[in-house]
Enzyme design. Structure first.
Site, PDB file in Angstrom:
ATOM      1  CD  GLU A 147      -2.869   1.189   2.332  1.00  0.00           C
ATOM      2  OE1 GLU A 147      -3.838   1.967   2.261  1.00  0.00           O
ATOM      3  OE2 GLU A 147      -2.684   0.421   3.286  1.00  0.00           O
ATOM      4  CD  GLU A 161      -7.415   1.757   5.597  1.00  0.00           C
ATOM      5  OE1 GLU A 161      -6.708   1.145   6.402  1.00  0.00           O
ATOM      6  OE2 GLU A 161      -6.989   2.258   4.552  1.00  0.00           O
TER       7      GLU A 161
END
Length: 305
Positions: A185, A280
């Site tokens: 990420e 998220e």
């Protein structure tokens, strides 16, 4: 990443997590709520609907399923009690929900940087990968988030990338036999983070050259760092295995910022993506009203057909 941990104390009067009670809750709601049929696998997290569902994690999972969400993610899964992991895994199976990412426990995002090429940092990472295999088995997970760490400013970027590639190859060797995938990420939280763009992450994944090392494309972070979302996703698509969501500015639900999520979701759907899109982000409003607003926002933006 400045990740939020939303799990609260259990609402059960006995203080125990009862799977039987959770299933009773599920049956009650399933008989009274028509679950929405989403086009994509959006994945809420614990705490997102705590006012509507209660504090108990299993009750929250059942509430998500009752609303039509077919996936779930939990950054903190590796840190949870093993008994709770097992109960959550059982609940996900019973409700037909896909387990999304949890974070590989290698220290904080800025710690134990793989870019430095230090053996002690590599050892901590590989230990986290081994332990992640056990967690994944308990909750039927396939993907786990990895952030390589901070930028090592005394080394050229090419050397740093090479160090990260070599470390991730070692991690992939642990995960491959189990069919697990770490998703890298790139983040926008700090200029001191080593991994910041989709093109750099793409380069590293190509260097690792393993089905166990792919890209987590977090739309919120990439809107901040590089923009051109659909264009950059298209360029790196063959390495993207997981997607996360958050509007910008604010990192809340779609419709609260500048990103045209309906168009982005439509493009992702047309690409044939059948993986998980992790929610998220925070809720833009407090309480039950804010939680219902999140559900309504996803129904609205998912209406692209």
């Amino acid at each position: 990443m400045k990740r939020r941990s939303f799990i609260q104390k259990t609402a059960l009067s006995s203080g125990a997590l009862s799977l039987t009670g959770a299933l009773s809750y599920a049956n009650t709601f399933t008989n009274t709520v028509n679950a929405h049929l989403f086009n994509l696998k959006y994945a809420p997290h614990l705490g997102m609907f705590k006012h509507l569902a209660g504090d108990d994690p299993i009750d929250q999972l059942n509430f998500m399923a009752d609303q039509g969400f077919t996936a779930f993610e939990d950054n903190n899964m590796m840190k949870r009690d093993i008994a709770l992991q097992e109960k959550m895994g059982e609940a996900l199976v019973k409700r037909g929900m896909t387990m999304g990412v949890f974070v590989v426990d290698k220290g904080g995002n800025m710690e134990n940087t793989l870019a430095a090429g230090k053996q002690e940092h590599l050892d901590i990472f590989l230990d986290g990968c081994r332990r992640a295999v056990d967690t994944a088995k308990r909750v039927n997970a396939k993907w786990m988030t990895v952030v390589p760490g901070g930028y090592e400013r005394n080394l050229p970027i090419g050397i740093q990338n090479a160090n990260v590639i070599e470390a991730l190859r070692r991690g992939a060797e642990i995960l491959e036999p189990h069919g697990l995938t770490m998703v890298l990420e790139p983040l926008s939280d700090s200029p001191d983070l080593h991994l910041q763009t989709s093109e750099q992450t793409y380069l590293i994944c190509k260097g690792v050259d393993s089905p166990s090392c792919k890209i987590l494309y977090d739309i919120y972070h990439m809107q901040k760092n590089e923009g051109h979302l659909i264009h950059n996703m298209s360029l790196t698509w063959d390495e993207i295995a997981y997607i996360q969501i958050g509007d910008n500015p604010g990192r809340n639900e779609p419709t609260t910022g500048e990103i045209n999520y309906r168009n982005v979701f439509k493009w992702i759907h047309e690409k044939g993506f059948d993986g998980v899109l992790g929610m998220e982000h925070g809720n833009s409003k407090d309480g039950k009203e804010g939680e219902q607003a999140v559900i309504d926002a996803y129904k609205h933006e998912d209406n692209f057909l």
